[in-house]
Design a protein around this motif. Sequence first.
Motif, short mmCIF file in Angstrom:
data_model
loop_
_atom_site.label_atom_id
_atom_site.label_comp_id
_atom_site.label_asym_id
_atom_site.label_seq_id
_atom_site.Cartn_x
_atom_site.Cartn_y
_atom_site.Cartn_z
N ILE A 105 0.83 -1.20 0.00
CA ILE A 105 0.00 0.00 0.00
C ILE A 105 0.86 1.26 0.00
O ILE A 105 0.63 2.17 -0.77
CB ILE A 105 -0.94 0.02 1.23
CG1 ILE A 105 -1.82 -1.24 1.27
CG2 ILE A 105 -1.78 1.28 1.26
CD1 ILE A 105 -2.83 -1.35 0.16
N ALA A 106 1.86 1.32 0.89
CA ALA A 106 2.67 2.53 1.01
C ALA A 106 4.07 2.18 1.49
O ALA A 106 4.32 1.08 1.99
CB ALA A 106 2.00 3.51 1.97
N TYR A 107 4.96 3.17 1.37
CA TYR A 107 6.35 2.99 1.78
C TYR A 107 6.90 4.32 2.28
O TYR A 107 6.67 5.36 1.67
CB TYR A 107 7.17 2.51 0.58
CG TYR A 107 8.64 2.38 0.85
CD1 TYR A 107 9.13 1.29 1.56
CD2 TYR A 107 9.55 3.33 0.41
CE1 TYR A 107 10.49 1.16 1.81
CE2 TYR A 107 10.90 3.21 0.65
CZ TYR A 107 11.37 2.12 1.36
OH TYR A 107 12.70 2.00 1.62
N MET A 108 7.61 4.25 3.41
CA MET A 108 8.27 5.43 3.96
C MET A 108 9.77 5.16 3.99
O MET A 108 10.23 4.27 4.71
CB MET A 108 7.77 5.71 5.38
CG MET A 108 8.35 6.95 5.98
SD MET A 108 7.72 8.37 5.10
CE MET A 108 8.97 9.55 5.43
N SER A 109 10.52 5.90 3.20
CA SER A 109 11.97 5.74 3.15
C SER A 109 12.59 6.34 4.40
O SER A 109 12.16 7.41 4.87
CB SER A 109 12.51 6.45 1.91
OG SER A 109 13.92 6.49 1.95
N SER A 110 13.60 5.69 4.93
CA SER A 110 14.27 6.23 6.13
C SER A 110 14.98 7.54 5.80
O SER A 110 15.10 8.41 6.66
CB SER A 110 15.27 5.21 6.69
OG SER A 110 16.27 4.93 5.75
N ASP A 111 15.43 7.71 4.56
CA ASP A 111 16.09 8.95 4.17
C ASP A 111 15.12 10.12 4.09
O ASP A 111 15.51 11.26 4.30
CB ASP A 111 16.77 8.79 2.80
CG ASP A 111 17.89 7.77 2.83
OD1 ASP A 111 18.44 7.52 3.93
OD2 ASP A 111 18.21 7.22 1.76
N LYS A 112 13.88 9.84 3.75
CA LYS A 112 12.90 10.91 3.57
C LYS A 112 12.07 11.21 4.81
O LYS A 112 11.28 12.14 4.81
CB LYS A 112 11.98 10.57 2.39
CG LYS A 112 12.72 10.57 1.08
CD LYS A 112 11.79 10.37 -0.07
CE LYS A 112 12.59 10.41 -1.37
NZ LYS A 112 11.72 10.33 -2.52
N LEU A 113 12.23 10.41 5.85
CA LEU A 113 11.50 10.66 7.09
C LEU A 113 11.97 11.98 7.69
O LEU A 113 13.17 12.18 7.88
CB LEU A 113 11.71 9.52 8.09
CG LEU A 113 11.03 9.68 9.45
CD1 LEU A 113 9.51 9.65 9.29
CD2 LEU A 113 11.49 8.59 10.40
N ARG A 114 11.05 12.87 7.97
CA ARG A 114 11.38 14.17 8.55
C ARG A 114 10.99 14.19 10.02
O ARG A 114 9.83 13.96 10.37
CB ARG A 114 10.66 15.30 7.82
CG ARG A 114 11.02 15.39 6.36
CD ARG A 114 12.47 15.83 6.19
NE ARG A 114 12.91 15.64 4.83
CZ ARG A 114 13.94 14.86 4.50
NH1 ARG A 114 14.61 14.21 5.39
NH2 ARG A 114 14.30 14.74 3.25
N VAL A 115 12.00 14.46 10.86
CA VAL A 115 11.79 14.51 12.31
C VAL A 115 12.39 15.84 12.80
O VAL A 115 13.59 15.91 13.10
CB VAL A 115 12.44 13.32 13.03
CG1 VAL A 115 12.07 13.31 14.50
CG2 VAL A 115 12.05 12.00 12.38
N PRO A 116 11.58 16.90 12.87
CA PRO A 116 12.11 18.23 13.23
C PRO A 116 12.82 18.27 14.59
O PRO A 116 13.82 18.98 14.73
CB PRO A 116 10.86 19.11 13.25
CG PRO A 116 9.88 18.41 12.39
CD PRO A 116 10.17 16.95 12.53
#
Length: 170
Positions: A105-116
């Motif tokens: 269904i979906a994918y979250m790349s560790s490189d693109k994860l944004r953690v302010p």
Amino acid sequence: MIQLTGAFLTMFCLLSTILLSRPFLTFLIKWSSKKKLVKLNKQVKDIYYSYEELTYFVSLPNRNPDIFQAPLSRFKADPVFRSFIFPEIEGLRIYLKTAEGETHIAYMSSDKLRVPALDRLKHENLINEKEYHNMKLYILIHPVTKKAFIDEVYRQIRRDDRILIIDEPV
């Protein structure tokens, strides 16, 4: 002498297998990140992250009955590893478990994860680059975060984009 060499070789192979395994990598990331978060007086549930870079493999909202009517309990999230030897966590995949198999269904790349919050800690030199990377991975694979990503994907699949048109005189 040959038996002793064989024992050392066996122990070396066993130790190498353990140290190069995915569970050991996950354990190291969790252990080092928990330790640093405690030091910084932070908890994963209090750290905000962005869903913005989540990549979907299905159309949104999705009206396919197999996906749209699936209960939340059938949606799962697992880390994706880059390699078997010297594994690295590449991202988090969210999929729908069905009787026929799995539907990505979906994918979250560790490189693109944004953690302010982590960006700020890194900018203030409270964490180094390696700690920043490990803490991002820890947040990505944490059960609370996995559930949040599943909830977001489920919400996006079931959202209603119909626009009510109201005829008002101009």
